[in-house]
Design a protein around this motif. Sequence first.
Motif, PDB file in Angstrom:
ATOM      1  N   VAL A 189      34.382  27.579  73.220  1.00  0.00           N
ATOM      2  CA  VAL A 189      33.084  27.006  72.850  1.00  0.00           C
ATOM      3  C   VAL A 189      33.323  25.655  72.167  1.00  0.00           C
ATOM      4  O   VAL A 189      34.166  25.540  71.285  1.00  0.00           O
ATOM      5  N   GLY A 190      32.562  24.637  72.589  1.00  0.00           N
ATOM      6  CA  GLY A 190      32.664  23.315  71.978  1.00  0.00           C
ATOM      7  C   GLY A 190      31.879  23.255  70.679  1.00  0.00           C
ATOM      8  O   GLY A 190      31.124  24.172  70.345  1.00  0.00           O
ATOM      9  N   PHE A 191      32.047  22.147  69.965  1.00  0.00           N
ATOM     10  CA  PHE A 191      31.381  21.965  68.674  1.00  0.00           C
ATOM     11  C   PHE A 191      30.994  20.507  68.525  1.00  0.00           C
ATOM     12  O   PHE A 191      31.800  19.616  68.791  1.00  0.00           O
ATOM     13  N   LYS A 192      29.740  20.258  68.114  1.00  0.00           N
ATOM     14  CA  LYS A 192      29.245  18.894  67.910  1.00  0.00           C
ATOM     15  C   LYS A 192      28.471  18.799  66.606  1.00  0.00           C
ATOM     16  O   LYS A 192      27.803  19.741  66.200  1.00  0.00           O
ATOM     17  N   VAL A 193      28.553  17.606  66.000  1.00  0.00           N
ATOM     18  CA  VAL A 193      27.767  17.290  64.819  1.00  0.00           C
ATOM     19  C   VAL A 193      26.896  16.097  65.188  1.00  0.00           C
ATOM     20  O   VAL A 193      27.421  15.033  65.528  1.00  0.00           O
ATOM     21  N   LEU A 194      25.582  16.259  65.152  1.00  0.00           N
ATOM     22  CA  LEU A 194      24.676  15.199  65.575  1.00  0.00           C
ATOM     23  C   LEU A 194      24.822  13.923  64.749  1.00  0.00           C
ATOM     24  O   LEU A 194      24.769  12.821  65.293  1.00  0.00           O
ATOM     25  N   ASP A 195      24.985  14.043  63.449  1.00  0.00           N
ATOM     26  CA  ASP A 195      25.072  12.866  62.578  1.00  0.00           C
ATOM     27  C   ASP A 195      26.452  12.224  62.544  1.00  0.00           C
ATOM     28  O   ASP A 195      26.654  11.239  61.842  1.00  0.00           O
ATOM     29  N   ASP A 196      27.416  12.785  63.267  1.00  0.00           N
ATOM     30  CA  ASP A 196      28.755  12.212  63.319  1.00  0.00           C
ATOM     31  C   ASP A 196      29.310  12.405  64.732  1.00  0.00           C
ATOM     32  O   ASP A 196      29.934  13.418  65.028  1.00  0.00           O
ATOM     33  N   ALA A 197      29.068  11.407  65.567  1.00  0.00           N
ATOM     34  CA  ALA A 197      29.455  11.505  66.981  1.00  0.00           C
ATOM     35  C   ALA A 197      30.949  11.687  67.179  1.00  0.00           C
ATOM     36  O   ALA A 197      31.381  12.193  68.218  1.00  0.00           O
ATOM     37  N   SER A 198      31.760  11.298  66.193  1.00  0.00           N
ATOM     38  CA  SER A 198      33.207  11.458  66.340  1.00  0.00           C
ATOM     39  C   SER A 198      33.624  12.924  66.231  1.00  0.00           C
ATOM     40  O   SER A 198      34.727  13.284  66.632  1.00  0.00           O
ATOM     41  N   LEU A 199      32.753  13.778  65.679  1.00  0.00           N
ATOM     42  CA  LEU A 199      33.059  15.211  65.578  1.00  0.00           C
ATOM     43  C   LEU A 199      32.395  15.939  66.745  1.00  0.00           C
ATOM     44  O   LEU A 199      31.309  16.499  66.639  1.00  0.00           O
ATOM     45  N   ASP A 200      33.081  15.888  67.874  1.00  0.00           N
ATOM     46  CA  ASP A 200      32.584  16.484  69.108  1.00  0.00           C
ATOM     47  C   ASP A 200      33.789  17.002  69.879  1.00  0.00           C
ATOM     48  O   ASP A 200      34.488  16.244  70.550  1.00  0.00           O
ATOM     49  N   THR A 201      34.051  18.300  69.764  1.00  0.00           N
ATOM     50  CA  THR A 201      35.243  18.865  70.396  1.00  0.00           C
ATOM     51  C   THR A 201      35.094  19.047  71.903  1.00  0.00           C
ATOM     52  O   THR A 201      35.996  19.573  72.538  1.00  0.00           O
ATOM     53  N   LEU A 220      28.250  24.671  70.238  1.00  0.00           N
ATOM     54  CA  LEU A 220      27.533  24.904  68.988  1.00  0.00           C
ATOM     55  C   LEU A 220      27.253  23.542  68.367  1.00  0.00           C
ATOM     56  O   LEU A 220      28.168  22.734  68.205  1.00  0.00           O
ATOM     57  N   VAL A 221      25.995  23.292  68.020  1.00  0.00           N
ATOM     58  CA  VAL A 221      25.587  22.000  67.479  1.00  0.00           C
ATOM     59  C   VAL A 221      24.944  22.190  66.113  1.00  0.00           C
ATOM     60  O   VAL A 221      24.137  23.101  65.914  1.00  0.00           O
ATOM     61  N   VAL A 222      25.321  21.314  65.165  1.00  0.00           N
ATOM     62  CA  VAL A 222      24.685  21.258  63.848  1.00  0.00           C
ATOM     63  C   VAL A 222      24.266  19.813  63.603  1.00  0.00           C
ATOM     64  O   VAL A 222      24.811  18.896  64.212  1.00  0.00           O
ATOM     65  N   THR A 223      23.303  19.606  62.714  1.00  0.00           N
ATOM     66  CA  THR A 223      22.871  18.240  62.421  1.00  0.00           C
ATOM     67  C   THR A 223      23.865  17.517  61.533  1.00  0.00           C
ATOM     68  O   THR A 223      24.168  16.349  61.747  1.00  0.00           O
ATOM     69  N   LYS A 224      24.379  18.214  60.525  1.00  0.00           N
ATOM     70  CA  LYS A 224      25.364  17.642  59.604  1.00  0.00           C
ATOM     71  C   LYS A 224      26.465  18.661  59.395  1.00  0.00           C
ATOM     72  O   LYS A 224      26.226  19.865  59.427  1.00  0.00           O
ATOM     73  N   LEU A 225      27.644  18.164  59.133  1.00  0.00           N
ATOM     74  CA  LEU A 225      28.805  19.037  58.958  1.00  0.00           C
ATOM     75  C   LEU A 225      28.628  20.015  57.808  1.00  0.00           C
ATOM     76  O   LEU A 225      29.013  21.179  57.901  1.00  0.00           O
ATOM     77  N   ASP A 226      27.996  19.569  56.716  1.00  0.00           N
ATOM     78  CA  ASP A 226      27.844  20.456  55.555  1.00  0.00           C
ATOM     79  C   ASP A 226      26.850  21.589  55.796  1.00  0.00           C
ATOM     80  O   ASP A 226      26.745  22.511  55.005  1.00  0.00           O
ATOM     81  N   ARG A 227      26.121  21.549  56.890  1.00  0.00           N
ATOM     82  CA  ARG A 227      25.230  22.650  57.245  1.00  0.00           C
ATOM     83  C   ARG A 227      26.026  23.843  57.751  1.00  0.00           C
ATOM     84  O   ARG A 227      25.575  24.973  57.696  1.00  0.00           O
ATOM     85  N   LEU A 228      27.239  23.576  58.260  1.00  0.00           N
ATOM     86  CA  LEU A 228      28.068  24.642  58.827  1.00  0.00           C
ATOM     87  C   LEU A 228      29.065  25.193  57.815  1.00  0.00           C
ATOM     88  O   LEU A 228      29.185  26.399  57.658  1.00  0.00           O
ATOM     89  N   ALA A 229      29.783  24.302  57.134  1.00  0.00           N
ATOM     90  CA  ALA A 229      30.853  24.749  56.239  1.00  0.00           C
ATOM     91  C   ALA A 229      30.919  23.844  55.016  1.00  0.00           C
ATOM     92  O   ALA A 229      30.584  22.675  55.088  1.00  0.00           O
ATOM     93  N   ARG A 230      31.381  24.405  53.899  1.00  0.00           N
ATOM     94  CA  ARG A 230      31.490  23.649  52.652  1.00  0.00           C
ATOM     95  C   ARG A 230      32.915  23.229  52.330  1.00  0.00           C
ATOM     96  O   ARG A 230      33.146  22.464  51.428  1.00  0.00           O
ATOM     97  N   SER A 231      33.886  23.765  53.079  1.00  0.00           N
ATOM     98  CA  SER A 231      35.272  23.392  52.827  1.00  0.00           C
ATOM     99  C   SER A 231      35.966  23.148  54.153  1.00  0.00           C
ATOM    100  O   SER A 231      35.559  23.674  55.195  1.00  0.00           O
ATOM    101  N   ALA A 232      37.024  22.363  54.095  1.00  0.00           N
ATOM    102  CA  ALA A 232      37.797  22.080  55.309  1.00  0.00           C
ATOM    103  C   ALA A 232      38.399  23.375  55.860  1.00  0.00           C
ATOM    104  O   ALA A 232      38.433  23.578  57.076  1.00  0.00           O
TER     105      ALA A 232
END
Length: 179
Positions: free
Chosen positions: A85-97, A58-70
């Motif tokens: 299922v893996g998870f990636k954030v395009l604008d933050d390469a470090s968030l890639d499970t 599952l890929v999103v462009t920014k983390l806040d597009r997916l969730a508003r809280s931790a």
Amino acid sequence: MIIGYARVSSTGQDHTTQIERLKAAGAEKVFEEKLSGLDRERPELARALEFAREGDVLVVTKLDRLARSAAHLHEITETLDRKGVGFKVLDDASLDTTTRTGKLVFGILASIAEFETALRKERQMEGIARARAEGRTGGRPKTVDEDHIRELKAGGMSVPQIVKETGVSRAAVYKALSA
């Protein structure tokens, strides 16, 4: 399969750029919606999570597009993890499970969020205990003088007269009288 999720907060906004970036990143299927991130009931996100299969990402462009809280983010990623299922954030390469390093970074962030939540709860409980020790019980301060209402009723006034005299609602008068 790479699955994209695009979201904007209001109908006046456009998520075309998000969709283009998700497709450029290889998303074969993109789920999109126009709802506030605070709205936990997001049908397209639910469909994306249901659609995802083991081995997908599952890929999103920014983390806040997916969730508003931790907490909400953690809830979503736990669901993805259970499904494989893996998870990636395009604008933050470090968030890639899908990578060892990304899983480590995400685990650290989740641990920090959990720690902050525990600290906040601890401080809240300390504040409540301090307030109780000082005789404050919390909640909104009383604005109705119940003793005065009972005195007026004992003096022969009707409920409508008491409402007019005190300026409080009928419900408040009846509540004071029943207490």
